[in-house]
Design a protein around this motif. Structure first.
Motif, short mmCIF file in Angstrom:
data_model
loop_
_atom_site.label_atom_id
_atom_site.label_comp_id
_atom_site.label_asym_id
_atom_site.label_seq_id
_atom_site.Cartn_x
_atom_site.Cartn_y
_atom_site.Cartn_z
N GLN A 67 0.82 -1.21 0.00
CA GLN A 67 0.00 0.00 0.00
C GLN A 67 0.85 1.26 0.00
O GLN A 67 0.54 2.23 -0.68
N LYS A 68 1.95 1.23 0.76
CA LYS A 68 2.80 2.41 0.89
C LYS A 68 3.75 2.58 -0.30
O LYS A 68 4.25 3.68 -0.54
N GLN A 69 4.01 1.49 -1.03
CA GLN A 69 4.95 1.54 -2.16
C GLN A 69 4.25 1.09 -3.44
O GLN A 69 4.55 0.02 -3.99
N PRO A 70 3.33 1.89 -3.98
CA PRO A 70 2.57 1.48 -5.17
C PRO A 70 3.43 1.32 -6.41
O PRO A 70 3.03 0.61 -7.35
N LEU A 71 4.61 1.95 -6.45
CA LEU A 71 5.50 1.80 -7.61
C LEU A 71 6.42 0.60 -7.47
O LEU A 71 7.26 0.36 -8.33
N LEU A 72 6.24 -0.14 -6.37
CA LEU A 72 7.06 -1.33 -6.15
C LEU A 72 6.14 -2.52 -5.89
O LEU A 72 6.14 -3.10 -4.81
N PRO A 73 5.33 -2.89 -6.87
CA PRO A 73 4.40 -4.01 -6.68
C PRO A 73 5.15 -5.34 -6.56
O PRO A 73 6.23 -5.52 -7.10
N ILE A 74 4.55 -6.26 -5.85
CA ILE A 74 5.14 -7.58 -5.68
C ILE A 74 5.07 -8.34 -7.00
O ILE A 74 4.01 -8.46 -7.61
N ASN A 75 6.22 -8.84 -7.46
CA ASN A 75 6.26 -9.63 -8.69
C ASN A 75 7.24 -10.79 -8.53
O ASN A 75 7.80 -10.99 -7.44
N SER A 76 7.45 -11.53 -9.61
CA SER A 76 8.29 -12.73 -9.53
C SER A 76 9.76 -12.42 -9.26
O SER A 76 10.51 -13.31 -8.83
N PHE A 77 10.16 -11.17 -9.49
CA PHE A 77 11.56 -10.81 -9.32
C PHE A 77 11.88 -10.32 -7.90
O PHE A 77 13.04 -10.24 -7.53
N ASN A 78 10.86 -9.96 -7.12
CA ASN A 78 11.14 -9.44 -5.78
C ASN A 78 10.42 -10.16 -4.65
O ASN A 78 10.69 -9.90 -3.48
N VAL A 79 9.50 -11.06 -4.97
CA VAL A 79 8.66 -11.65 -3.93
C VAL A 79 9.46 -12.45 -2.91
O VAL A 79 9.17 -12.40 -1.70
#
Length: 205
Positions: A82-94
């Motif tokens: 919620q606080k980081q909308p430009l950093l959505p959870i994806n396969s590269f960072n989850v």
């Protein structure tokens, strides 16, 4: 949530959370070419070969943190998204977000916990990287680590309901779902009540 003390229940929680994160990651992967997404220290150059479920099971097996830590880690991931909308959870960072969330949760919740070097071994990263992930995750949360009893029970109740389903829905409450100008995101405040907010397109956990 005394049921969390059961190993069978915890495995169901892990299975549900990993399934949810898998769906979140895959959906955001499909959006990354169309929407601005910030690259951060959480991003790997390639997708990890270990599955989200296997990674979470590994953390559960070796971290030896209290079962409540996984619920609180889930809450932290939700807040982070919620606080980081430009950093959505994806396969590269989850995977890195997962190990960071559990580490921070264990330090906040448990009287006894392993150090960063041990968590780095669990996560398959260096101690220096683990230290940076922890710091970036804390700043990403705005150091808002406190979880009220009502909020904790709200998430536990949600997990109990969803685990009764064999397949989780794509748009998931409390705060997990695709949100854009036509979809509503329900945010849980520290009192456990929900307020509705409209955001630009993102996928929150």
């Amino acid at each position: 949530m005394a049921e969390l003390e059961s190993c069978d229940v915890m495995m169901k929680v892990i299975k549900f959370l990993s399934s949810l994160l898998q769906r979140v990651s895959e959906t955001n992967d499909s959006f990354r070419f169309f929407h601005t997404q910030r690259i951060s220290i959480f991003h790997g150059l390639t997708r990890p070969t270990i599955s989200i479920e296997s990674y979470l099971e590994r953390i559960f097996k070796y971290a030896n943190c209290s079962p409540s830590c996984f619920v609180v880690a889930y809450i932290y991931l939700d807040r982070f998204a919620q606080k980081q909308p430009l950093l959505p959870i994806n396969s590269f960072n989850v995977h890195r977000l997962l190990i960071a969330s559990v580490l921070v949760s264990a330090k906040f919740m448990d009287d006894i916990f392993y150090n960063n070097a041990y968590y780095a071994k669990i996560g398959g990263i260096t101690t220096a990287e683990m230290n940076l992930l922890e710091m970036d995750f804390l700043f990403g949360l705005g150091f808002q680590l406190n979880v009220s009893i009502s909020t904790f029970h709200h998430y536990c109740s949600y997990l109990q309901r969803e685990m009764l389903l064999e397949f989780p829905p794509l748009i998931i409450s409390p705060n997990i779902g695709i949100t854009d100008d036509h979809k509503l995101l329900f945010c849980v405040n520290d009192e456990g009540s929900t307020t509705s907010t409209t955001h630009q397109q993102q996928l929150a956990v």
